[in-house]
Design an enzyme around this catalytic site. Structure first.
Site, PDB file in Angstrom:
ATOM      1  N   HIS A  90      -7.274  -5.927  72.600  1.00  0.00           N
ATOM      2  CA  HIS A  90      -5.860  -6.267  72.406  1.00  0.00           C
ATOM      3  C   HIS A  90      -4.978  -5.294  73.170  1.00  0.00           C
ATOM      4  O   HIS A  90      -5.315  -4.122  73.330  1.00  0.00           O
ATOM      5  CB  HIS A  90      -5.498  -6.261  70.920  1.00  0.00           C
ATOM      6  N   CYS A 149       8.939  14.475  68.632  1.00  0.00           N
ATOM      7  CA  CYS A 149       9.874  13.347  68.493  1.00  0.00           C
ATOM      8  C   CYS A 149      10.015  12.614  69.825  1.00  0.00           C
ATOM      9  O   CYS A 149      10.287  13.222  70.859  1.00  0.00           O
ATOM     10  CB  CYS A 149      11.247  13.839  68.017  1.00  0.00           C
ATOM     11  N   CYS A 199      13.954  12.903  71.111  1.00  0.00           N
ATOM     12  CA  CYS A 199      14.570  14.151  71.569  1.00  0.00           C
ATOM     13  C   CYS A 199      13.561  15.250  71.912  1.00  0.00           C
ATOM     14  O   CYS A 199      13.946  16.352  72.280  1.00  0.00           O
ATOM     15  CB  CYS A 199      15.543  14.675  70.515  1.00  0.00           C
ATOM     16  N   HIS A 237      13.129  12.611  60.249  1.00  0.00           N
ATOM     17  CA  HIS A 237      13.873  12.775  61.490  1.00  0.00           C
ATOM     18  C   HIS A 237      13.928  11.456  62.279  1.00  0.00           C
ATOM     19  O   HIS A 237      14.978  11.098  62.821  1.00  0.00           O
ATOM     20  CB  HIS A 237      13.219  13.885  62.319  1.00  0.00           C
ATOM     21  N   GLU A 295      17.149   9.537  63.679  1.00  0.00           N
ATOM     22  CA  GLU A 295      17.275   9.173  65.098  1.00  0.00           C
ATOM     23  C   GLU A 295      17.578   7.679  65.231  1.00  0.00           C
ATOM     24  O   GLU A 295      18.516   7.280  65.926  1.00  0.00           O
ATOM     25  CB  GLU A 295      15.979   9.488  65.868  1.00  0.00           C
TER      26      GLU A 295
HETATM   27 ZN   LIG Z   1      14.402  13.647  67.696  1.00  0.00          ZN
HETATM   28 ZN   LIG Z   2      -4.993  -1.113  68.717  1.00  0.00          ZN
END
Ligand SMILES: [Zn+2]
Ligand SMILES: [Zn+2]
Length: 218
Positions: free
Chosen positions: A131, A189, A192, A206, A210
């Protein structure tokens, strides 16, 4: 039947599945919504040839494969864009700022796709049937529950469609790949780049902030 084969019926008989998870199928592919989405919009493209379906993606995805399946990748990408356009608006404060997402990405499909959609495979797939993941890059989902989930899409564990075929690169054993990218790799993240080290619950909070700073429901 092991959960590793949970995608099999989408390959063999998508016409029998009527729970809304199948968004498209023909002789060559099924395109479905991942039942455990790790982002707002998370689709899977499943080739229906049994031979392909049984193959490992890093071994079988070559130039010919890409040519054959590119149109399906494009249509899945457009689906992700439309999903966002229909459901969300970009918050005013981000309209004209030169931030990572660069203005109102919901007005420009190319920009949205470039900045906010990821297409590719897992180097060690957890599901047996081949997949291709097509996923929005928000990771804003109740189904995103652990470090492994997050890092499987945000480290070298994830191999982009554009980086396939993998010519000559040696990946190491499955165990090595999992240790390097899923277990040892810090949580970073994706908006950022702040480093959350091993603190998944902090990252999760967080990510919520965001996402909500960029998007609001229509
Ligand atoms: Zn962030
Ligand atoms: Zn997968």
């Amino acid at each position: 039947m092991s959960w590793r084969y949970a995608l099999k019926s989408y390959v063999t008989s998508p016409e029998t599945i009527d729970d809304g998870t199948v968004i498209y199928f023909d002789d060559k592919v099924s395109i479905i919504k991942d039942s455990f989405p790790k982002s707002e919009c998370h689709l899977l493209i499943l080739p229906r040839s049994m031979q392909l379906s049984r193959s490992h993606p890093t071994k079988v995805i070559d130039a010919k494969f890409k040519n054959e399946f590119e149109p399906y990748v494009d249509s899945a990408i457009s689906h992700v864009f439309r999903h966002f356009q229909e459901k969300f608006r970009v918050k005013k404060s981000h309209d004209d700022e030169d931030l990572d997402l660069g203005g109102d990405i919901l007005e420009d499909e190319n920009k949205f796709v470039k900045k906010f959609v990821r297409v590719g495979i897992h180097s060690v797939p957890s599901m047996a049937n081949l997949h291709i993941h097509v996923i929005s890059k928000d990771f804003h989902s109740v189904r995103l529950k652990n470090k492994k989930h997050y890092n499987s899409f945000n480290t070298g564990f994830f191999i982009s469609w554009d980086d396939l075929p993998m010519t000559g690169k040696k990946l190491g054993t499955d165990k090595d790949i999992e240790t390097t990218y899923l277990k040892k790799h810090d949580l970073i993240c994706c908006y950022c780049q702040e480093n959350f080290s091993n603190k998944f619950s902090s990252l999760k909070k967080h990510l919520e902030l965001e996402f909500n700073s960029y998007f609001q429901l229509k």
